[in-house]
Design a protein around this motif. Structure first.
Motif, PDB file in Angstrom:
ATOM      1  N   PRO A  31      -5.414   3.777  -8.609  1.00 46.34           N
ATOM      2  CA  PRO A  31      -6.701   3.099  -8.726  1.00 46.34           C
ATOM      3  C   PRO A  31      -7.274   3.290 -10.130  1.00 46.34           C
ATOM      4  N   ALA A  32      -8.045   2.306 -10.594  1.00 41.49           N
ATOM      5  CA  ALA A  32      -8.534   2.311 -11.965  1.00 41.49           C
ATOM      6  C   ALA A  32      -9.177   3.659 -12.346  1.00 41.49           C
ATOM      7  N   ALA A  33     -10.025   4.194 -11.454  1.00 37.66           N
ATOM      8  CA  ALA A  33     -10.755   5.430 -11.775  1.00 37.66           C
ATOM      9  C   ALA A  33      -9.819   6.625 -11.931  1.00 37.66           C
ATOM     10  N   ALA A  34      -8.645   6.566 -11.293  1.00 39.57           N
ATOM     11  CA  ALA A  34      -7.743   7.718 -11.317  1.00 39.57           C
ATOM     12  C   ALA A  34      -6.735   7.629 -12.466  1.00 39.57           C
ATOM     13  N   GLN A  35      -6.762   6.518 -13.229  1.00 43.97           N
ATOM     14  CA  GLN A  35      -5.731   6.348 -14.249  1.00 43.97           C
ATOM     15  C   GLN A  35      -5.999   7.177 -15.493  1.00 43.97           C
TER      16      GLN A  35
ATOM     17  N   ASN B 193       8.927  -1.493  -9.337  1.00 50.13           N
ATOM     18  CA  ASN B 193       9.160  -0.172  -8.726  1.00 50.13           C
ATOM     19  C   ASN B 193       8.233   0.882  -9.331  1.00 50.13           C
ATOM     20  N   THR B 194       6.952   0.513  -9.441  1.00 56.36           N
ATOM     21  CA  THR B 194       5.954   1.399 -10.052  1.00 56.36           C
ATOM     22  C   THR B 194       4.788   1.578  -9.096  1.00 56.36           C
ATOM     23  N   VAL B 195       4.311   2.812  -8.960  1.00 57.86           N
ATOM     24  CA  VAL B 195       3.108   3.038  -8.172  1.00 57.86           C
ATOM     25  C   VAL B 195       1.905   2.877  -9.092  1.00 57.86           C
ATOM     26  N   VAL B 196       0.987   1.981  -8.701  1.00 66.57           N
ATOM     27  CA  VAL B 196      -0.209   1.708  -9.510  1.00 66.57           C
ATOM     28  C   VAL B 196      -1.352   2.547  -8.930  1.00 66.57           C
TER      29      VAL B 196
ATOM     30  N   HIS C 255       0.856  -1.194   0.000  1.00 66.94           N
ATOM     31  CA  HIS C 255       0.000   0.000   0.000  1.00 66.94           C
ATOM     32  C   HIS C 255       0.891   1.243   0.000  1.00 66.94           C
ATOM     33  N   MET C 256       0.496   2.249  -0.774  1.00 68.40           N
ATOM     34  CA  MET C 256       1.238   3.513  -0.793  1.00 68.40           C
ATOM     35  C   MET C 256       0.336   4.638  -0.303  1.00 68.40           C
TER      36      MET C 256
ATOM     37  N   HIS D 168      -6.150  -7.566  -3.253  1.00 65.96           N
ATOM     38  CA  HIS D 168      -6.399  -6.407  -4.114  1.00 65.96           C
ATOM     39  C   HIS D 168      -6.403  -5.138  -3.274  1.00 65.96           C
ATOM     40  N   SER D 169      -6.323  -4.017  -3.957  1.00 58.53           N
ATOM     41  CA  SER D 169      -6.452  -2.722  -3.278  1.00 58.53           C
ATOM     42  C   SER D 169      -7.153  -1.772  -4.229  1.00 58.53           C
ATOM     43  N   THR D 170      -8.008  -0.918  -3.699  1.00 56.70           N
ATOM     44  CA  THR D 170      -8.664   0.071  -4.566  1.00 56.70           C
ATOM     45  C   THR D 170      -8.014   1.446  -4.399  1.00 56.70           C
ATOM     46  N   LYS D 171      -6.860   1.488  -3.710  1.00 52.60           N
ATOM     47  CA  LYS D 171      -6.102   2.757  -3.620  1.00 52.60           C
ATOM     48  C   LYS D 171      -4.717   2.546  -4.234  1.00 52.60           C
ATOM     49  N   HIS D 172      -3.875   3.563  -4.156  1.00 55.55           N
ATOM     50  CA  HIS D 172      -2.536   3.446  -4.740  1.00 55.55           C
ATOM     51  C   HIS D 172      -1.720   2.354  -4.044  1.00 55.55           C
TER      52      HIS D 172
END
Ligand SMILES: O=C(O)CCC(=O)C(=O)O
Ligand SMILES: [Fe+2]
Length: 280
Positions: free
Chosen positions: A276-280, A271-274, A130-131, A260-264
């Motif tokens: 949330p789908a809606a924010a992409q 080494n990548t921050v993913v 989690h980030m 799963h996570s629905t936040k960053h």
């Protein structure tokens, strides 16, 4: 009575460590992190405390003053001192977001991604975090900045299964306290009565009567390099710092590919921050 020794395993004994984690819901992995990883993060956070001190000084004192905890309390209770939310959060012992997101803190997930322990505990082949992570400083003789009794699930409802990894960056003992946790509470229901943050930002403490007092373990002493790993439902709380040393620690929440996570979150291998789908 549960003793710290019952929860402690050398990090290289991965099978034993997993058995303790599954049985107790708390594992103290001894000597998991290399000294240089701990030192680099501790040095980075010590410099960040000096930056926080620069924000404090215009109020007429310094974090290095013996009475800094009292001065901070008085300052935050003064309705005439207009303190931004950002500074208030920081004065309560949290490092600001830019510090928590900074590259130096990633040394810890990066190392854990090179070690079998978390992969085994989470039965996963890929590790995510989690980030942002949390990082805290607790001033000498400071009993503020304590997280009341909680389960991490109540602060992290956006994630499936995960484990909490708490990393002391200084020696922890009974004076310079870290945490206390309740063994065998990791299968408990979520115990929070009301999901509302108090003025200090924390959720109201869960009732310690929900667990057997004999299961409470003060997680001290701990050395830099040791880490505490807990389940998402394991009950725990902060201990005060009555020493003349500053407590520095950071904590991470890790999950595997079945979760799963629905936040960053951080895809550690990439080494990548993913986002949330809606924010992409
Ligand atoms: O650092 C603390 O005092 C509390 C940490 C905590 O609650 C956690 O790591 O989940
Ligand atoms: Fe926690």
């Amino acid at each position: 009575m549960v003793d710290l020794k019952d929860l402690s395993v050398e990090a290289k004994q991965v099978d034993r460590a997993k058995a303790v984690f599954e049985r107790e819901g708390i594992l103290v992995a001894k000597n998991l992190l290399p000294a240089e990883v701990v030192r680099s993060v501790a040095d980075f956070l010590r410099d960040a405390v000096m930056e926080i001190d620069k924000t404090v000084r215009p109020y007429g004192f310094s974090l290095q003053d013996a009475d800094a905890p009292e001065r901070l309390t008085t300052l935050m209770e003064n309705p005439e001192a207009s303190i931004s939310e950002h500074d208030r959060h920081m004065f309560l012992g949290h490092f600001p977001l830019e510090v928590r997101l900074a590259e130096p803190l990633r040394a810890i997930p990066r190392f854990l991604n090179s070690h079998p322990l978390l992969f085994d505990l989470l039965s996963t082949e890929r590790l995510y975090a989690h980030m942002p992570p949390t990082a805290r400083y607790v001033l000498p003789r400071c009993s503020l900045a304590r997280v009341p009794l909680h389960q991490d699930i109540s602060y992290n409802r956006h994630m499936g299964d995960f484990c909490v990894v708490w990393v002391p960056l200084v020696p922890i003992d009974l004076a310079c306290g870290g945490m206390a946790a309740y063994a065998r509470t990791h299968h408990a229901a979520e115990l929070i009565a009301e999901h509302k943050n108090a003025a200090d930002g924390w959720l109201a403490p869960i009732d310690s009567g929900s667990a057997d007092g004999a299961q409470r373990v003060v997680l001290a002493p701990l050395e830099p390099g040791d880490v505490v790993i807990m389940g998402k439902r394991t009950m725990h709380e902060s201990m005060p710092n009555s020493s003349d040393r500053m407590r520095l620690s950071c904590d991470f929440r890790f999950f595997g590919e079945q979760s799963h996570s629905t936040k960053h979150y951080l895809d550690i291998a990439a080494n990548t921050v993913v986002a949330p789908a809606a924010a992409q």
